[in-house]
Motif scaffolding. Structure first.
Motif, PDB file in Angstrom:
ATOM      1  N   LEU A  50       0.738  -1.266   0.089  1.00 24.52           N
ATOM      2  CA  LEU A  50      -0.094  -0.002  -0.011  1.00 24.52           C
ATOM      3  C   LEU A  50       0.673   1.136  -0.110  1.00 24.52           C
ATOM      4  N   CYS A  51       0.499   2.296  -0.876  1.00 25.97           N
ATOM      5  CA  CYS A  51       1.429   3.573  -1.194  1.00 25.97           C
ATOM      6  C   CYS A  51       0.120   4.662  -0.864  1.00 25.97           C
ATOM      7  N   VAL A  52       0.176   5.575   0.000  1.00 23.18           N
ATOM      8  CA  VAL A  52      -0.676   6.576   0.090  1.00 23.18           C
ATOM      9  C   VAL A  52       0.153   8.145  -0.159  1.00 23.18           C
ATOM     10  N   PHE A  53      -0.506   8.870  -0.793  1.00 24.96           N
ATOM     11  CA  PHE A  53      -0.003  10.081  -1.244  1.00 24.96           C
ATOM     12  C   PHE A  53      -1.079  11.183  -0.901  1.00 24.96           C
ATOM     13  N   GLU A  54      -0.529  12.215  -0.273  1.00 23.10           N
ATOM     14  CA  GLU A  54      -1.361  13.291   0.179  1.00 23.10           C
ATOM     15  C   GLU A  54      -0.461  14.513  -0.303  1.00 23.10           C
ATOM     16  N   ASN A  55      -1.370  15.462  -1.152  1.00 17.72           N
ATOM     17  CA  ASN A  55      -0.746  16.592  -1.563  1.00 17.72           C
ATOM     18  C   ASN A  55       0.711  16.366  -2.490  1.00 17.72           C
ATOM     19  N   ASP A  56       0.655  15.189  -3.068  1.00 22.13           N
ATOM     20  CA  ASP A  56       1.541  14.601  -4.096  1.00 22.13           C
ATOM     21  C   ASP A  56       2.637  14.481  -3.295  1.00 22.13           C
ATOM     22  N   ASN A  57       2.949  14.124  -1.737  1.00 23.33           N
ATOM     23  CA  ASN A  57       3.852  13.455  -1.160  1.00 23.33           C
ATOM     24  C   ASN A  57       3.256  12.192  -0.710  1.00 23.33           C
ATOM     25  N   GLU A  58       4.508  11.261  -0.499  1.00 22.94           N
ATOM     26  CA  GLU A  58       4.149   9.834   0.112  1.00 22.94           C
ATOM     27  C   GLU A  58       4.149  10.063   1.435  1.00 22.94           C
ATOM     28  N   VAL A  59       3.027   9.595   2.251  1.00 25.97           N
ATOM     29  CA  VAL A  59       3.139   9.511   3.570  1.00 25.97           C
ATOM     30  C   VAL A  59       2.927   8.365   4.151  1.00 25.97           C
ATOM     31  N   ILE A  78      -3.112   6.587   8.434  1.00 25.42           N
ATOM     32  CA  ILE A  78      -2.808   7.475   7.682  1.00 25.42           C
ATOM     33  C   ILE A  78      -3.322   8.836   8.282  1.00 25.42           C
ATOM     34  N   PRO A  79      -2.197   9.961   7.852  1.00 21.88           N
ATOM     35  CA  PRO A  79      -2.724  11.422   8.223  1.00 21.88           C
ATOM     36  C   PRO A  79      -4.127  11.852   7.555  1.00 21.88           C
ATOM     37  N   LYS A  80      -4.774  12.774   8.349  1.00 22.11           N
ATOM     38  CA  LYS A  80      -6.121  12.993   7.744  1.00 22.11           C
ATOM     39  C   LYS A  80      -6.016  13.961   6.665  1.00 22.11           C
ATOM     40  N   GLY A  81      -6.828  13.774   5.679  1.00 18.96           N
ATOM     41  CA  GLY A  81      -6.876  14.720   4.490  1.00 18.96           C
ATOM     42  C   GLY A  81      -7.120  13.842   3.106  1.00 18.96           C
ATOM     43  N   MET A  82      -7.199  14.470   2.065  1.00 18.56           N
ATOM     44  CA  MET A  82      -7.520  13.816   0.703  1.00 18.56           C
ATOM     45  C   MET A  82      -6.194  12.987   0.406  1.00 18.56           C
ATOM     46  N   ALA A  83      -6.549  11.691   0.274  1.00 21.23           N
ATOM     47  CA  ALA A  83      -5.442  10.628  -0.234  1.00 21.23           C
ATOM     48  C   ALA A  83      -5.619  10.041  -1.119  1.00 21.23           C
ATOM     49  N   ASN A  84      -4.485   9.642  -2.306  1.00 22.64           N
ATOM     50  CA  ASN A  84      -4.474   8.727  -3.246  1.00 22.64           C
ATOM     51  C   ASN A  84      -3.725   7.645  -2.645  1.00 22.64           C
ATOM     52  N   ILE A  85      -4.652   6.365  -2.936  1.00 28.24           N
ATOM     53  CA  ILE A  85      -4.500   5.119  -2.242  1.00 28.24           C
ATOM     54  C   ILE A  85      -4.083   4.214  -3.498  1.00 28.24           C
ATOM     55  N   CYS A  86      -2.798   3.770  -3.364  1.00 20.97           N
ATOM     56  CA  CYS A  86      -2.436   2.553  -4.404  1.00 20.97           C
ATOM     57  C   CYS A  86      -2.091   1.387  -3.718  1.00 20.97           C
ATOM     58  N   ALA A 115      -2.979  -4.674  -9.224  1.00 23.29           N
ATOM     59  CA  ALA A 115      -3.170  -3.271  -8.589  1.00 23.29           C
ATOM     60  C   ALA A 115      -4.434  -2.800  -8.523  1.00 23.29           C
ATOM     61  N   PHE A 116      -4.769  -1.856  -7.406  1.00 20.02           N
ATOM     62  CA  PHE A 116      -5.972  -0.923  -7.742  1.00 20.02           C
ATOM     63  C   PHE A 116      -5.581   0.405  -7.316  1.00 20.02           C
ATOM     64  N   SER A 117      -6.143   1.503  -7.612  1.00 20.46           N
ATOM     65  CA  SER A 117      -6.187   2.644  -7.045  1.00 20.46           C
ATOM     66  C   SER A 117      -7.299   3.487  -6.695  1.00 20.46           C
ATOM     67  N   ASP A 118      -7.452   4.207  -5.578  1.00 21.02           N
ATOM     68  CA  ASP A 118      -8.579   4.947  -5.240  1.00 21.02           C
ATOM     69  C   ASP A 118      -8.353   6.438  -4.559  1.00 21.02           C
ATOM     70  N   LYS A 119      -9.347   7.237  -4.706  1.00 19.90           N
ATOM     71  CA  LYS A 119      -8.984   8.564  -4.228  1.00 19.90           C
ATOM     72  C   LYS A 119      -9.933   8.493  -2.783  1.00 19.90           C
ATOM     73  N   VAL A 120      -9.411   8.883  -1.643  1.00 17.22           N
ATOM     74  CA  VAL A 120     -10.280   8.664  -0.390  1.00 17.22           C
ATOM     75  C   VAL A 120     -10.119  10.004   0.342  1.00 17.22           C
ATOM     76  N   GLY A 164       6.602   1.994 -18.411  1.00 19.81           N
ATOM     77  CA  GLY A 164       5.994   1.622 -16.935  1.00 19.81           C
ATOM     78  C   GLY A 164       4.529   2.359 -17.140  1.00 19.81           C
ATOM     79  N   MET A 165       4.104   2.457 -15.855  1.00 16.86           N
ATOM     80  CA  MET A 165       2.845   3.091 -15.677  1.00 16.86           C
ATOM     81  C   MET A 165       2.470   4.135 -14.638  1.00 16.86           C
ATOM     82  N   ASP A 166       1.625   4.937 -14.740  1.00 18.60           N
ATOM     83  CA  ASP A 166       1.184   6.033 -13.433  1.00 18.60           C
ATOM     84  C   ASP A 166       0.268   5.089 -12.432  1.00 18.60           C
ATOM     85  N   ILE A 167       0.502   5.031 -11.324  1.00 21.06           N
ATOM     86  CA  ILE A 167       0.024   4.160 -10.599  1.00 21.06           C
ATOM     87  C   ILE A 167      -1.370   4.893 -10.099  1.00 21.06           C
ATOM     88  N   ARG A 168      -1.774   6.093 -10.354  1.00 18.73           N
ATOM     89  CA  ARG A 168      -2.982   6.675 -10.101  1.00 18.73           C
ATOM     90  C   ARG A 168      -4.094   6.154 -11.035  1.00 18.73           C
TER      91      ARG A 168
END
Length: 278
Positions: A50-59, A78-86, A115-120, A164-168
């Motif tokens: 699992l990789c989580v990004f918030e504000n384009d930073n991996e958290v 994870i820290p609270k906020g809008m997150a991209n989950i992959c 793989a999968f991705s989601d915005k949470v 390769g590919m964009d994981i988003r």
């Protein structure tokens, strides 16, 4: 009067305590929740990174077994906020660079990526993660048929414009791709392709007068024979969809005796004749 003062102090302490607890909860993580019908492993049951990004930073980055996630036995805070989950499974040699770019090292083939991705919106104590795991690679088998005396004397190289590919969104990333698989299986070759952005995939065939081991590079003793535009064959003549949710595998048979190359994808078969320059 004394009892009144003591009671007032007790209330004050309780109020302050509640305020501290509430304030500390604001800094608590939000825990991701996978154990619901909106998340579908789609048959995948191995480890998932699992990789989580918030504000384009991996958290956040950590690996879990699928069983831990779908039974809610994994604490993914994870820290609270809008997150991209992959979530990525099967990754071994591909590398995550420039935040969202999962790249194949030059000279290697793609990993068997699921793989999968989601915005949470991660707020409160729990946040549901939605998504369905899909197969994001194409496994190719090449069977180069020849008489017994020539077995082990062939080599192949596959080239393309996607590395390769964009994981988003798992869209292809353009770049040079080149891979030379082992020829140890006497004319049978296997490799994995990432999603493709165009029809540039090509298969080069080389031959040698005697069996020489090949793995990663074409030895100088090998002579160039043919190049097959398998990218065009797959897309233009077989309708292969590199943007499908899950990629289909491809089987290729090259028969020099018949001067035929045969491509198979599920129930579809394409036969092409070619000239031999040996």
């Amino acid at each position: 009067m004394r009892r009144c003062v003591i009671f007032t102090l007790i209330l004050s302490v309780l109020f302050l305590g509640q305020s501290c607890i509430k304030e500390s909860r604001d800094g608590c993580p939000c825990y991701l929740y996978f154990a619901h019908s909106g998340f579908d492993p789609n048959g995948y049951d191995k480890a998932l990174r699992l990789c989580v990004f918030e504000n384009d930073n991996e958290v956040f980055r950590k690996e879990y077994m699928m069983e831990q996630l779908i039974t809610d036995n994994a604490e993914v805070g994870i820290p609270k906020g809008m997150a991209n989950i992959c979530g990525m499974g099967g990754v071994s040699q591909m590398m995550l660079k420039d935040k969202y770019s999962l790249l194949v090292p030059f000279g290697k083939d793609a990993d068997p990526l699921y793989a999968f991705s989601d915005k949470v919106l991660a707020e409160g104590e729990r946040a549901k993660v939605f998504g369905r795991i899909h197969k994001h690679y194409c496994h190719v088998t090449v069977d180069l048929k020849s008489d017994e005396s020539m077995r082990g004397t062939y080599a192949i190289r596959v080239t393309g414009n996607s590395k390769g590919m964009d994981i988003r969104d798992f869209s292809p990333i353009e770049g040079e791709f080149s891979y030379v698989p082992s020829n140890a299986d006497n004319g049978k070759f296997q490799f994995n392709l990432p999603r493709q952005a165009d029809k540039a995939l090509a298969l080069e065939i080389y031959g040698s007068e005697s069996p020489v081991p090949v793995d990663g590079n074409i030895p100088s003793s090998y002579e160039y024979y043919n190049t097959f535009d398998i990218g065009k064959y797959l897309v233009d003549e077989m309708g292969y969809d590199w943007q499908a949710e899950s990629l289909n595998d491809v089987n290729i048979t090259i028969d020099y005796a018949r001067c035929e190359i045969i491509l198979r994808v599920n129930d579809w078969t394409l036969v092409k004749l070619f000239a031999v320059y040996l």
